[in-house]
Design a protein around this motif. Sequence first.
Motif, PDB file in Angstrom:
ATOM      1  N   ASN A  14       0.821  -1.214   0.000  1.00  0.00           N
ATOM      2  CA  ASN A  14       0.000   0.000   0.000  1.00  0.00           C
ATOM      3  C   ASN A  14       0.851   1.257   0.000  1.00  0.00           C
ATOM      4  N   PHE A  15       2.132   1.098   0.317  1.00  0.00           N
ATOM      5  CA  PHE A  15       3.005   2.266   0.432  1.00  0.00           C
ATOM      6  C   PHE A  15       4.177   2.246  -0.549  1.00  0.00           C
ATOM      7  N   VAL A  16       4.611   1.063  -0.951  1.00  0.00           N
ATOM      8  CA  VAL A  16       5.745   0.966  -1.882  1.00  0.00           C
ATOM      9  C   VAL A  16       5.381   0.044  -3.031  1.00  0.00           C
ATOM     10  N   ALA A  17       6.037   0.242  -4.160  1.00  0.00           N
ATOM     11  CA  ALA A  17       5.820  -0.614  -5.320  1.00  0.00           C
ATOM     12  C   ALA A  17       6.500  -1.961  -5.111  1.00  0.00           C
ATOM     13  N   ARG A  18       5.961  -2.963  -5.815  1.00  0.00           N
ATOM     14  CA  ARG A  18       6.526  -4.298  -5.663  1.00  0.00           C
ATOM     15  C   ARG A  18       8.000  -4.335  -6.053  1.00  0.00           C
ATOM     16  N   GLU A  19       8.342  -3.637  -7.127  1.00  0.00           N
ATOM     17  CA  GLU A  19       9.729  -3.634  -7.577  1.00  0.00           C
ATOM     18  C   GLU A  19      10.655  -3.039  -6.518  1.00  0.00           C
ATOM     19  N   ASP A  20      10.182  -1.962  -5.888  1.00  0.00           N
ATOM     20  CA  ASP A  20      11.012  -1.336  -4.840  1.00  0.00           C
ATOM     21  C   ASP A  20      11.138  -2.251  -3.623  1.00  0.00           C
ATOM     22  N   LEU A  21      10.057  -2.941  -3.273  1.00  0.00           N
ATOM     23  CA  LEU A  21      10.097  -3.846  -2.132  1.00  0.00           C
ATOM     24  C   LEU A  21      11.049  -5.008  -2.406  1.00  0.00           C
ATOM     25  N   ASN A  22      10.966  -5.559  -3.619  1.00  0.00           N
ATOM     26  CA  ASN A  22      11.876  -6.644  -3.976  1.00  0.00           C
ATOM     27  C   ASN A  22      13.327  -6.176  -4.003  1.00  0.00           C
ATOM     28  N   ALA A  23      13.545  -4.965  -4.508  1.00  0.00           N
ATOM     29  CA  ALA A  23      14.901  -4.431  -4.561  1.00  0.00           C
ATOM     30  C   ALA A  23      15.476  -4.269  -3.157  1.00  0.00           C
ATOM     31  N   PHE A  24      14.639  -3.848  -2.225  1.00  0.00           N
ATOM     32  CA  PHE A  24      15.095  -3.696  -0.844  1.00  0.00           C
ATOM     33  C   PHE A  24      15.413  -5.051  -0.221  1.00  0.00           C
ATOM     34  N   LEU A  25      14.485  -6.005  -0.380  1.00  0.00           N
ATOM     35  CA  LEU A  25      14.650  -7.307   0.255  1.00  0.00           C
ATOM     36  C   LEU A  25      15.748  -8.140  -0.396  1.00  0.00           C
ATOM     37  N   PRO A 231       5.151 -15.198 -13.314  1.00  0.00           N
ATOM     38  CA  PRO A 231       4.353 -14.774 -12.158  1.00  0.00           C
ATOM     39  C   PRO A 231       4.939 -13.515 -11.523  1.00  0.00           C
ATOM     40  N   ILE A 232       4.061 -12.745 -10.892  1.00  0.00           N
ATOM     41  CA  ILE A 232       4.477 -11.544 -10.170  1.00  0.00           C
ATOM     42  C   ILE A 232       4.767 -11.969  -8.737  1.00  0.00           C
ATOM     43  N   LEU A 233       6.042 -11.898  -8.341  1.00  0.00           N
ATOM     44  CA  LEU A 233       6.462 -12.473  -7.072  1.00  0.00           C
ATOM     45  C   LEU A 233       7.094 -11.426  -6.160  1.00  0.00           C
ATOM     46  N   VAL A 234       6.992 -11.687  -4.876  1.00  0.00           N
ATOM     47  CA  VAL A 234       7.754 -10.962  -3.869  1.00  0.00           C
ATOM     48  C   VAL A 234       8.555 -11.998  -3.092  1.00  0.00           C
ATOM     49  N   PHE A 235       9.853 -11.779  -3.000  1.00  0.00           N
ATOM     50  CA  PHE A 235      10.735 -12.711  -2.299  1.00  0.00           C
ATOM     51  C   PHE A 235      11.012 -12.163  -0.896  1.00  0.00           C
ATOM     52  N   TRP A 236      10.516 -12.892   0.102  1.00  0.00           N
ATOM     53  CA  TRP A 236      10.592 -12.413   1.479  1.00  0.00           C
ATOM     54  C   TRP A 236      11.560 -13.278   2.276  1.00  0.00           C
ATOM     55  N   PRO A 237      12.664 -12.720   2.798  1.00  0.00           N
ATOM     56  CA  PRO A 237      13.614 -13.512   3.596  1.00  0.00           C
ATOM     57  C   PRO A 237      12.966 -14.067   4.863  1.00  0.00           C
TER      58      PRO A 237
END
Length: 502
Positions: A14-25, A231-237
Motif C-alpha cells: 500500500n506504500f511501496v511498489a513491488r519492484e522497490d520492495l523486492n529491490a530492498f529485500l 508470475p508476479i512475485l515478492v521474495f521475502w527472507p
Amino acid sequence: MFQLEELIIHFLLNFVAREDLNAFLRNPQYTATLVGSLIAVSGALLGTFLLLRGMSLTSDAISHTVLLGIVVAFILMGSVFGKHPDLSSVWLIVGAAAAGVATVLLTELIYRSGLVKQDAALGLAFPLLFAIAVILVSRVVSDVHLDEDAVMVGEIGVAWANTNSHCLNDCETVTITPDDSRAELTRQCTNCRDLGISPRDDKAEFTEICTNCGHYSPAQAWQAGFTQREPILVFWPKSITVMAVLTLLTIVVVVLLYKELKLSTFDPTLAAALGFRPTLLHYGLMVMVSLVAVGAFDAVGSILVVAFFIIPPAAAYLLTDRLPRMLVYSSLIGAAGAYTGYDLARGNLLGVVHVSDILAALNNLFGLGLSEQWDSSISASMVLMTFLFFLAAWIFSPKYGLVSTMLRRSNQRRSFDDQVVLGHIHRHQGHAAESDELTASTLYRHFRWSPAKMERTLRQLRARNLVQIEADQVSLTDRGETHAHRFRQTQLTNESVGELST
C-alpha cells in the motif's frame, strides 16, 4: 509464518511498489542490517535483565545448549513424524526453548547439591548438553544444512537468499505426474548396487521413474518452462519474519511484565511476598532467551549471538542508572552495531576510515606483513562494532567512564590537598608558632610534599580567594575562614551521627 508474511507484504504494498520492495529485500546489506538490528534489539532487552540479575553468562550457556533441543526436534521430525524439517519450523523453536529451560534446571540442580558454586554448576551443565548436541549434529544429521558451522558461526550475509516466494499475479501452479506429456521418464536399476553388477548385466532389474514429477510453485513452474507467463512475485527472507516475531514478542513481554521483572530483578524476596512469583518469571525469561537464541541461529550462529545479549546492556549500564533508559540505550547500541558492522565487513569503519588504509599504515610503520585486503565475517564485524561502542561508553561515560573517573579522582585529590592546607592554616593562624608553621617558602616541609606540589596548591587557593600571602606568610582570607569553619562544622556533625549510629 507464510500467511503472516503475506499479510505484511500486502500491507507494505500500500506504500511501496513491488519492484522497490523486492529491490530492498534482495539487497544483502539491507536485509543483513535489518535482521541484525532485530537480533540486537531483542537480545539487548532480555540481556539487560540478565545483566542486572548477574546472569549474563547464562545467555552464553543457553545459546549453546538450545542446539540440543534443535537437533532432537530435527531428528524427531524427520525420522519419527516423517516431516521435512527446517530451521524456521515451530517445533524446532519449541525444542530450543525446552533445552534452554533444561539448562537452567540442570544448573540449579547441580548448584543446590551444595558441592559447587553457581558459576561452576553452569560451567558443568552447558558443556555437557552442548557436547551431546555437537555429536548428534556430526553423526546423525550430516549432509543437511544443520551443521557445526551453521549453528556456531552463521552468516547473516546470505539471509537475503533464504526466502519464501509470494505470488501476487499469474499464480499458476503445476503438478507433473508420470502420465503427463511433459514428464521426463527414465529407467533405474533397482538391484545393481546390491549385487554389485553393471546395468548392462542380464541380471539387472529396472523400474521406470519420473525425474521431473512433482508439484511446482509458480516461480518453479516458470523457471522450468511449464508456464507461459511470468508470475508476479515478492521474495521475502525467512529470517526477517522469524526475528520480527521474536522481537515483537520480546517487546510485548518486557512492556507487560515490566513491573514484575523489575521488582523480581532488584528484590526477589519482596516480589515473592507480593505474589509476583519470581521463579516463574525467571523461567519465563529463560524461555525468551532460548527463543531469541534459536531465532538468531541462521543469521549469526550460537556463539556470536551471545555478544548481542551482553555487550549492548553492558554499554548502557555505564551510561545510565535508570532501567527504562538502560533498555532504550542498549537497544539503540545494538542496532547501531548491526548497522555499522556491515560497513566494517566491507572495510569501511564508520564511513570515515578504510580498514585497508589502516593495515597499510601498520605495515609501513612496523613491517608486519599483514594482508591489506580486508575480508571479514559480517556477523563478527557487527559484534566488533558493538564492542567499540561499549569501549567508547567505558572511556567517555559521563558518570562511570574511565575519563570521568580519572577526572573525579583527580578533583578529589586536589580538594583533599586544598582542605588539608586550609586546615593547617586555620589551626596555626594566630598562635605563637604561626611564623614558623605558615611560612610560604617552607610550608611544604610540614606536609612532606614537594615544593612544586605546594606551590600549585597555594596558587589554586589564591585563585579561589581562600588564602593570601604577605611577606612570605600565608593566612586565610575572610572567605577562607568561612570555608574552613563550615568544613569543620560538617566534620563534627558527621562524627556525631556516626557515634549515634554505633
